[in-house]
Design a protein around this motif. Sequence first.
Motif, PDB file in Angstrom:
ATOM      1  N   MET A  49       0.837  -1.206   0.000  1.00  0.00           N
ATOM      2  CA  MET A  49       0.000   0.000   0.000  1.00  0.00           C
ATOM      3  C   MET A  49       0.873   1.257   0.000  1.00  0.00           C
ATOM      4  SD  MET A  49      -2.923   1.549   0.395  1.00  0.00           S
ATOM      5  CE  MET A  49      -3.480   3.120   1.036  1.00  0.00           C
ATOM      6  N   LYS A  50       1.835   1.287   0.895  1.00  0.00           N
ATOM      7  CA  LYS A  50       2.635   2.499   1.037  1.00  0.00           C
ATOM      8  C   LYS A  50       3.530   2.723  -0.186  1.00  0.00           C
ATOM      9  CE  LYS A  50       4.273   5.453   4.563  1.00  0.00           C
ATOM     10  NZ  LYS A  50       4.437   5.692   5.983  1.00  0.00           N
ATOM     11  N   SER A  51       3.978   1.638  -0.796  1.00  0.00           N
ATOM     12  CA  SER A  51       4.819   1.803  -1.984  1.00  0.00           C
ATOM     13  C   SER A  51       4.007   2.437  -3.111  1.00  0.00           C
ATOM     14  CB  SER A  51       5.351   0.448  -2.442  1.00  0.00           C
ATOM     15  OG  SER A  51       6.041  -0.173  -1.395  1.00  0.00           O
ATOM     16  N   ILE A  52       2.786   1.949  -3.284  1.00  0.00           N
ATOM     17  CA  ILE A  52       1.937   2.520  -4.334  1.00  0.00           C
ATOM     18  C   ILE A  52       1.665   3.989  -4.025  1.00  0.00           C
ATOM     19  CG2 ILE A  52      -0.336   2.406  -5.425  1.00  0.00           C
ATOM     20  CD1 ILE A  52      -0.304  -0.645  -4.791  1.00  0.00           C
ATOM     21  N   PHE A  53       1.390   4.236  -2.740  1.00  0.00           N
ATOM     22  CA  PHE A  53       1.129   5.607  -2.309  1.00  0.00           C
ATOM     23  C   PHE A  53       2.330   6.508  -2.611  1.00  0.00           C
ATOM     24  CE2 PHE A  53       1.875   8.587   1.237  1.00  0.00           C
ATOM     25  CZ  PHE A  53       0.818   9.452   1.036  1.00  0.00           C
ATOM     26  N   ARG A  54       3.524   6.003  -2.342  1.00  0.00           N
ATOM     27  CA  ARG A  54       4.730   6.815  -2.575  1.00  0.00           C
ATOM     28  C   ARG A  54       4.972   7.087  -4.048  1.00  0.00           C
ATOM     29  NH1 ARG A  54       9.449   5.957   1.821  1.00  0.00           N
ATOM     30  NH2 ARG A  54       8.189   6.703   3.557  1.00  0.00           N
ATOM     31  N   MET A  55       4.404   6.246  -4.882  1.00  0.00           N
ATOM     32  CA  MET A  55       4.553   6.491  -6.314  1.00  0.00           C
ATOM     33  C   MET A  55       3.599   7.588  -6.799  1.00  0.00           C
ATOM     34  SD  MET A  55       5.132   2.580  -7.639  1.00  0.00           S
ATOM     35  CE  MET A  55       5.218   3.016  -9.388  1.00  0.00           C
TER      36      MET A  55
ATOM     37  N   LEU B  63       4.422  -7.949 -10.772  1.00  0.00           N
ATOM     38  CA  LEU B  63       3.212  -7.996 -11.592  1.00  0.00           C
ATOM     39  C   LEU B  63       2.603  -6.607 -11.800  1.00  0.00           C
ATOM     40  CD1 LEU B  63       1.642 -11.157  -9.911  1.00  0.00           C
ATOM     41  CD2 LEU B  63       2.480 -11.017 -12.281  1.00  0.00           C
ATOM     42  N   LEU B  64       2.675  -5.796 -10.774  1.00  0.00           N
ATOM     43  CA  LEU B  64       1.983  -4.505 -10.828  1.00  0.00           C
ATOM     44  C   LEU B  64       2.938  -3.344 -11.103  1.00  0.00           C
ATOM     45  CD1 LEU B  64      -0.385  -5.024  -7.764  1.00  0.00           C
ATOM     46  CD2 LEU B  64      -0.909  -5.385 -10.182  1.00  0.00           C
ATOM     47  N   ASP B  65       4.184  -3.695 -11.317  1.00  0.00           N
ATOM     48  CA  ASP B  65       5.181  -2.679 -11.652  1.00  0.00           C
ATOM     49  C   ASP B  65       5.389  -1.666 -10.528  1.00  0.00           C
ATOM     50  OD1 ASP B  65       7.122  -1.898 -13.344  1.00  0.00           O
ATOM     51  OD2 ASP B  65       5.840  -0.690 -14.675  1.00  0.00           O
ATOM     52  N   ILE B  66       5.376  -2.165  -9.305  1.00  0.00           N
ATOM     53  CA  ILE B  66       5.650  -1.267  -8.172  1.00  0.00           C
ATOM     54  C   ILE B  66       7.159  -1.088  -8.073  1.00  0.00           C
ATOM     55  CG2 ILE B  66       5.387  -0.940  -5.675  1.00  0.00           C
ATOM     56  CD1 ILE B  66       2.969  -2.879  -5.859  1.00  0.00           C
ATOM     57  N   ASP B  67       7.564   0.136  -7.928  1.00  0.00           N
ATOM     58  CA  ASP B  67       8.981   0.498  -7.946  1.00  0.00           C
ATOM     59  C   ASP B  67       9.747  -0.212  -6.817  1.00  0.00           C
ATOM     60  OD1 ASP B  67      11.418   1.748  -7.950  1.00  0.00           O
ATOM     61  OD2 ASP B  67      10.566   3.721  -8.462  1.00  0.00           O
ATOM     62  N   LEU B  68      10.685  -1.063  -7.206  1.00  0.00           N
ATOM     63  CA  LEU B  68      11.451  -1.813  -6.204  1.00  0.00           C
ATOM     64  C   LEU B  68      12.276  -0.902  -5.304  1.00  0.00           C
ATOM     65  CD1 LEU B  68      12.855  -5.098  -7.763  1.00  0.00           C
ATOM     66  CD2 LEU B  68      11.215  -4.825  -5.910  1.00  0.00           C
ATOM     67  N   ASP B  69      12.738   0.185  -5.867  1.00  0.00           N
ATOM     68  CA  ASP B  69      13.526   1.120  -5.040  1.00  0.00           C
ATOM     69  C   ASP B  69      12.674   1.706  -3.924  1.00  0.00           C
ATOM     70  OD1 ASP B  69      15.728   0.656  -6.524  1.00  0.00           O
ATOM     71  OD2 ASP B  69      15.488   2.436  -7.818  1.00  0.00           O
ATOM     72  N   VAL B  70      11.427   1.968  -4.265  1.00  0.00           N
ATOM     73  CA  VAL B  70      10.521   2.502  -3.238  1.00  0.00           C
ATOM     74  C   VAL B  70      10.342   1.465  -2.138  1.00  0.00           C
ATOM     75  CG1 VAL B  70       8.168   3.274  -2.777  1.00  0.00           C
ATOM     76  CG2 VAL B  70       9.338   4.021  -4.866  1.00  0.00           C
ATOM     77  N   ILE B  71      10.153   0.224  -2.531  1.00  0.00           N
ATOM     78  CA  ILE B  71       9.972  -0.851  -1.546  1.00  0.00           C
ATOM     79  C   ILE B  71      11.214  -0.980  -0.672  1.00  0.00           C
ATOM     80  CG2 ILE B  71       9.725  -3.355  -1.280  1.00  0.00           C
ATOM     81  CD1 ILE B  71       7.846  -3.370  -3.605  1.00  0.00           C
TER      82      ILE B  71
ATOM     83  N   GLY C 170      10.029 -13.495  -4.444  1.00  0.00           N
ATOM     84  CA  GLY C 170       8.742 -13.354  -5.125  1.00  0.00           C
ATOM     85  C   GLY C 170       8.903 -12.656  -6.460  1.00  0.00           C
ATOM     86  N   HIS C 171       9.674 -11.622  -6.450  1.00  0.00           N
ATOM     87  CA  HIS C 171       9.848 -10.800  -7.643  1.00  0.00           C
ATOM     88  C   HIS C 171      10.479 -11.615  -8.766  1.00  0.00           C
ATOM     89  CE1 HIS C 171      11.167  -7.380 -10.130  1.00  0.00           C
ATOM     90  NE2 HIS C 171      10.188  -6.715  -9.525  1.00  0.00           N
TER      91      HIS C 171
ATOM     92  N   ILE D 273      -2.789  -4.416 -15.945  1.00  0.00           N
ATOM     93  CA  ILE D 273      -3.192  -3.551 -14.837  1.00  0.00           C
ATOM     94  C   ILE D 273      -1.954  -3.371 -13.985  1.00  0.00           C
ATOM     95  CG2 ILE D 273      -5.608  -4.290 -14.762  1.00  0.00           C
ATOM     96  CD1 ILE D 273      -4.691  -5.962 -12.262  1.00  0.00           C
ATOM     97  N   ARG D 274      -1.659  -2.153 -13.713  1.00  0.00           N
ATOM     98  CA  ARG D 274      -0.426  -1.924 -12.962  1.00  0.00           C
ATOM     99  C   ARG D 274      -0.399  -0.496 -12.461  1.00  0.00           C
ATOM    100  NH1 ARG D 274       2.806   0.613 -16.739  1.00  0.00           N
ATOM    101  NH2 ARG D 274       1.964   0.413 -18.823  1.00  0.00           N
TER     102      ARG D 274
END
Lengths: 358, 648
Positions: B59-65, B179-187, B213-214, B227-228
């Motif tokens: 959630m927070k990673s998506i939010f930070r993007m 899968l959703l292209d969430i920025d790994l650096d953010v994570i 997982g990645h 969807i991403r």
Amino acid sequence: MTSITKPRVVHPGLAKNELGLTTRSYEGAMSTLCAGCGHDSVTAALVEALWSLSIEPHRVGKMSGIGCSSKTPGYFLEQSHGFNSVHGRMPAVATGANAANRELTYIGVSGDGDSLSIGLGQMCHAIRRNLNLLYLIENNGVYGLTKGQFSASADIGTKSKRGVPNLQAPIDPVHLGLSIGATFVARGFSGDKTQLVPILTAGIRHKGLALVDIISPCVTFNDHQGSTKSYQHTRDHFRPATEAALLDPPDMVEEMATINVGPIPPGQFRDVSLHDGSVVRFRAMHEEYDPTDRGTAAALVRRLQDRGEIPTGLLFVDPDAGDHHDVMNTVEEPLWSLPFEDLCPGSEVLSDMMARFR
Amino acid sequence: MIREAPARVSGGGTGAGRRGKADGRSATGVRSGRGVNDFALKIATVNGTGSASANGLIMKSIFRMGAPVSGKNVFPSNIQGLPTWYEIRINAQGHVARTPGFDVLVAMNGETYERDIAEVAEGGWLLYDSSWPLARELRREDVNHIGVPLAEMCVKRFEGSRIRILMKNIAYAGALAALLDIDLDVIRGLLEETFGARKRHLLEANNTAIDLGHNYVTERYDCPLPIRVARPAGDELSWEGRILMDGNTAAALGCIYAGATVASWYPITPSTSLVDAFGKFAGSMRKDPDSGRMRAAIIQAEDELAAAGMTVGAGWAGARAFTATSGPGISLMSEFVGLAYYAEVPSVFFDIQRVGPSTGMPTRTQQCDLLLCAYASHGDTRHICLYPGDPAECFDFAVRAFDVADRFQTPVFVVSDLDVGMNDWAVPPLQWDPAYGPDRGKIKSAEELDRMDRFFRYLDVDGDGIAWRTIPGEHPLGAHLTRGSGHTKYGTYTEDAEGYTEVVDRISEKIESSAPVLPEPVMESVPGAEMALVTVGGCEGAVREAMDRLGNSGLHFNYMRVRGFPFAESVREFLAEQKRVFVVEQNRDGQLRSLLTTETGVAGASLEPVLYYGGLPMSAVHVVDGVLARLGAGPAGSPAPARTGAVA
Ligand SMILES: Cc1ncc(C[n+]2csc(CCOP(=O)(O)OP(=O)(O)O)c2C)c(N)n1
Ligand code: SF4
Ligand SMILES: [Mg+2]
């Protein structure tokens, strides 16, 4: 304790205390209770105790629940704020008030219905918190204000006005207080001011909750033959276990206490210092007694009660326990009076903090 | 920006690469579309397995993007073992109210596989732990299956059962990131912040699990999915700069900033975290630097009766005091609320509503105490209520509640709910006006009393319905006996009709006079619209989204969200101007509608209930379906069913 000069002589009536006030300044509105009601005598004893301690009247908070007994804050200390709250909930209101302003002297007046039925839980928790409060139970064995039903303090076999016996065991506030850790436990009788006033003064000075159960007969609903809370029955069975006096300031002590620790042999006395330096002088009455030993106190009370007697006096004190504020580690100043600048962290702190939520 | 990248399917699914609509819903149905920054994700796990940190991380990673996002925690009243879900919705238009139906489902709980899998939208994706084969009967032809042997990988890679369970969760976060292209650096940045140098071993383990997982899904599936998540670009709506906070934390901060010094409470979901947060903030912000002692008293009471009594006692003694509870607690507090009302003692009550009646569903949300709070306690009572709609308002309204309570010398309710209070919402950063000073209302100081020769507590000397009060212990002239029994304006006991009536009438006027200074309603007039949607609290997102969808079908509505009670005159005017009004709220009996009817005099028949009360946050579909059902059923006042309680 060292010995010195003469103990204070209390002259009721028009004598003046250290503030130059007579007892009149400690009185309240005219009582609307029944003539002869024990509660009025407790009020009078309170007036005398507060006067003798030279407490500034407006620096007292008078707290109560609901009942004839709970009406009495109207009848003393006209110059004090009071809060006649809801039935059985005086302890909570007093806890909140004390949290907000720890500097006031709090006097909680309750009844046996107010404290031992509807408010039993709150009373126990106030004891548990060792709230700095003089907690009076004006105990008449009935609900006076709702016209004489038995209360939870009615003894087995005591008879109602119509002659119906009570069949349920009583909740005894003294035993209860001793068993759950009350730091000051006493029992008095509204008909014995000589004993009651020193208990009240010591209770006010005690840091923590001073539980004082006061047999206070209800002349209208529970003062007949067959009642164990009548004036007559109380006088016949009244048995002081200790005699206590507040020596204040302590240099008024006349002679050395014979006992400094441990049990007091009958007729001798022992001084116990309270947190503010004043001293409670105990005299054991009929048998050996240790007023700082919870177990001894409980055992003696039980023994006397089993003999059909009503043990009275200042029965137990633990002067060293911390009160609710010590547990909460709150600042010395009354919380309500703290300047806003000391309470509000301001805009910079908030905007810095926002980083944590990004 | 949209990359076409249909997933290769791990087997069975035929819906690979299906995009866009095709979820079987009408134009105004569940979702408007599916694609980049437009999808919903649900993670099904078991309570007590540590999945919360993995879900929070995603959630927070998506939010930070910067993508508009919301997270809803759907949890059981249980400590360990029962199913729990976390739902994330991303929507480029900023419509992030809960939506039923999910594009991606992470199925980590065998016990709920069946119902979870049924919730995946046609053409959606199911991520499951392929350490064990997925039973054939659970496979859906119209869904893409993504098997990741999470348990197997973690058993191989980590030592110890606890860490294996925890890392299994982090591993699905890693898979989702791919899968959703969430920025790994953010994570990785988030993990560094969480564990830092102090917990190096945990940081390493988490990073390893993310990689497990990645890498697994990157090697076997076309990543990312259509969807991403993408960082909003150009004039796309971005929520960068916002904060992620729950309403209870915000309310607690509000209490700190308002200068509250006494908090008394009894634990109850979903209000507990408010007092917990207050305690945490007080620990750093209310410690006297010299003595190390606290400038706040936090009292865990023996029950809510006592909690209320302490609040009232502290308010009486001059402190800003509050309690926080939920419906069952308000029931117990009612006697004290009446006392505070009649004796005029400032006090603040936070009601974080949950599903009733009785114990109800303690971990589900509802707006079911609107009437209870407005009229709590026996006798003629009526209380000021503030209704925050999101955490930012929880902060603001907490502060205002203390001002209003002091000014009107009365209990004030802040009526929040589980969704607003416990879920993380992305809101603009909280701000503090350095010029703010508390409005303590009409208090006569010792100096003022010194110059007076008489003081009467309940005398309306200024003609504004508000009498002066005094602080106990300050001055003998200010002394009086506060009581809940009948009293005259002089504060004396009475059983006399006139003396009694005079005081209760003044109190009634006093409460009414608060309406203009309470948070004003949010209103929006749409040109040409003759109907309106009216709502309260956290329903705003769902209602606005519904308005968009209904608007696409040519149905236009004006909008109002009430934020304070007693209602301002503008509320009545707004209602009176509409042809039809749909009152959208989360309870069975239309409590806001009842309140509006009773209090504004606007005919009840013109206010039509649109209700959802199943315990999850309101969705646009509930509003759309409810309104359409009413419109389809004929003119205003016809008894069409508009309750959508059965919908998830
Ligand atoms: C919630 C509630 N229940 C019942 C009452 C009615 N009531 C008033 S006083 C009282 C009993 C008081 O008894 P006690 O505390 O012993 O006081 P006394 O009158 O004997 O001094 C009761 C039951 C009330 N005021 N509030
Ligand atoms: S009814 Fe009993 S307790 Fe009440 S005032 Fe009369 S004598 Fe006192
Ligand atoms: Mg009684």
